[in-house]
Motif scaffolding. Structure first.
Motif, PDB file in Angstrom:
ATOM      1  N   ALA A  49       5.172  -4.007  -1.282  1.00 28.70           N
ATOM      2  CA  ALA A  49       4.839  -3.012  -2.306  1.00 28.70           C
ATOM      3  C   ALA A  49       3.684  -3.488  -3.173  1.00 28.70           C
ATOM      4  O   ALA A  49       2.888  -2.683  -3.656  1.00 28.70           O
ATOM      5  CB  ALA A  49       6.054  -2.720  -3.174  1.00 28.70           C
ATOM      6  N   LEU A  50       3.575  -4.787  -3.357  1.00 31.71           N
ATOM      7  CA  LEU A  50       2.479  -5.328  -4.165  1.00 31.71           C
ATOM      8  C   LEU A  50       1.241  -5.643  -3.341  1.00 31.71           C
ATOM      9  O   LEU A  50       0.141  -5.720  -3.875  1.00 31.71           O
ATOM     10  CB  LEU A  50       2.947  -6.589  -4.893  1.00 31.71           C
ATOM     11  N   CYS A  51       1.402  -5.847  -2.027  1.00 31.78           N
ATOM     12  CA  CYS A  51       0.284  -6.295  -1.188  1.00 31.78           C
ATOM     13  C   CYS A  51      -0.332  -5.206  -0.327  1.00 31.78           C
ATOM     14  O   CYS A  51      -1.363  -5.445   0.297  1.00 31.78           O
ATOM     15  CB  CYS A  51       0.757  -7.428  -0.261  1.00 31.78           C
ATOM     16  N   LEU A  52       0.269  -4.052  -0.243  1.00 33.83           N
ATOM     17  CA  LEU A  52      -0.270  -2.996   0.610  1.00 33.83           C
ATOM     18  C   LEU A  52      -1.643  -2.546   0.117  1.00 33.83           C
ATOM     19  O   LEU A  52      -1.911  -2.547  -1.091  1.00 33.83           O
ATOM     20  CB  LEU A  52       0.679  -1.801   0.643  1.00 33.83           C
ATOM     21  N   PRO A  53      -2.516  -2.159   1.030  1.00 29.81           N
ATOM     22  CA  PRO A  53      -3.864  -1.735   0.626  1.00 29.81           C
ATOM     23  C   PRO A  53      -3.878  -0.589  -0.379  1.00 29.81           C
ATOM     24  O   PRO A  53      -4.715  -0.552  -1.265  1.00 29.81           O
ATOM     25  CB  PRO A  53      -4.516  -1.312   1.944  1.00 29.81           C
ATOM     26  N   ARG A  54      -2.931   0.333  -0.279  1.00 27.79           N
ATOM     27  CA  ARG A  54      -2.949   1.447  -1.223  1.00 27.79           C
ATOM     28  C   ARG A  54      -2.610   0.979  -2.629  1.00 27.79           C
ATOM     29  O   ARG A  54      -3.116   1.511  -3.607  1.00 27.79           O
ATOM     30  CB  ARG A  54      -2.041   2.574  -0.764  1.00 27.79           C
ATOM     31  N   GLN A  55      -1.751  -0.058  -2.741  1.00 21.82           N
ATOM     32  CA  GLN A  55      -1.461  -0.610  -4.069  1.00 21.82           C
ATOM     33  C   GLN A  55      -2.699  -1.291  -4.638  1.00 21.82           C
ATOM     34  O   GLN A  55      -3.001  -1.178  -5.813  1.00 21.82           O
ATOM     35  CB  GLN A  55      -0.302  -1.605  -4.007  1.00 21.82           C
ATOM     36  N   PHE A  56      -3.419  -2.015  -3.783  1.00 16.28           N
ATOM     37  CA  PHE A  56      -4.668  -2.635  -4.214  1.00 16.28           C
ATOM     38  C   PHE A  56      -5.646  -1.569  -4.702  1.00 16.28           C
ATOM     39  O   PHE A  56      -6.254  -1.705  -5.755  1.00 16.28           O
ATOM     40  CB  PHE A  56      -5.283  -3.424  -3.050  1.00 16.28           C
ATOM     41  N   HIS A  57      -5.755  -0.511  -3.927  1.00 17.44           N
ATOM     42  CA  HIS A  57      -6.694   0.558  -4.269  1.00 17.44           C
ATOM     43  C   HIS A  57      -6.340   1.186  -5.617  1.00 17.44           C
ATOM     44  O   HIS A  57      -7.211   1.377  -6.462  1.00 17.44           O
ATOM     45  CB  HIS A  57      -6.696   1.612  -3.162  1.00 17.44           C
TER      46      HIS A  57
END
Length: 188
Positions: A16-24
């Protein structure tokens, strides 16, 4: 509660913290450098509400549906089993909308990461150095157009690779099993 539960919970938290959408959403779409007070509680509240809604749906599905019902389709199978086709259509549209949104956000985030960290430093090094030393409007517009084209090509490539991965892992019968595999990869 066994070790598998704790392992899956840890993998899901990391993903949940590392997914690309969270980064975005956290870094690219952030309005400033510091987190606002709402940003500190909205995401955990969202996760809590999602978890709170899932538990009753699963319990209702386990009690009302046949034992051989696919666990991945309980949300859709419940209204169908009760003859509520309108709700089933709404559930389907909601799931389709959520999955399409996840694909779009993940594709844009990954294309931004790949372009900025891998492609631009190698292929646009000269243009980026000259851009830093000058402020030419035409050069900047041309560079922006090229970067946009590269991002679009990266998105197309990512979608093609994702489809090939889907074809390769097509034997995994469970969406939850494929999700666990993806979460473990993202957590690593």
């Amino acid at each position: 509660i066994d070790a598998r539960f704790f392992t899956l919970t840890l993998i899901a938290a990391c993903a949940a913290l590392c997914l690309p959408r969270q980064f975005h959403m956290t870094f690219v779409e952030a309005s400033g450098e510091r987190a606002s007070p709402q940003m500190r509680w909205v995401f955990p509240a969202y996760l809590l509400i999602t978890a709170a809604v899932i538990v009753p749906i699963v319990l209702a599905g386990l009690s009302a549906l046949p034992a051989n019902t696919n666990p991945d389709s309980i949300v859709l199978a419940l209204p169908l089993a009760n003859g509520n086709y309108s709700l089933a259509i709404l559930v389907f549209l909601g799931g389709f909308s959520a999955s399409a949104g996840m694909i779009v956000i993940a594709s844009v985030a990954l294309s931004t990461m790949i372009t900025n960290d891998l492609i631009a430093p190698v292929f646009f090094r000269k243009a980026l150095k000259s851009e830093a030393s000058q402020s030419g409007g035409t050069d900047r517009a041309l560079l922006a157009a090229r970067l946009l084209l590269v991002r679009r090509l990266v998105i197309a490539g990512l979608l093609a690779l994702a489809y090939m991965l889907y074809l390769g892992f097509g034997r995994i019968g469970s969406l939850a099993g494929l999700g666990t595999l993806a979460f473990a990869a993202a957590a690593q």
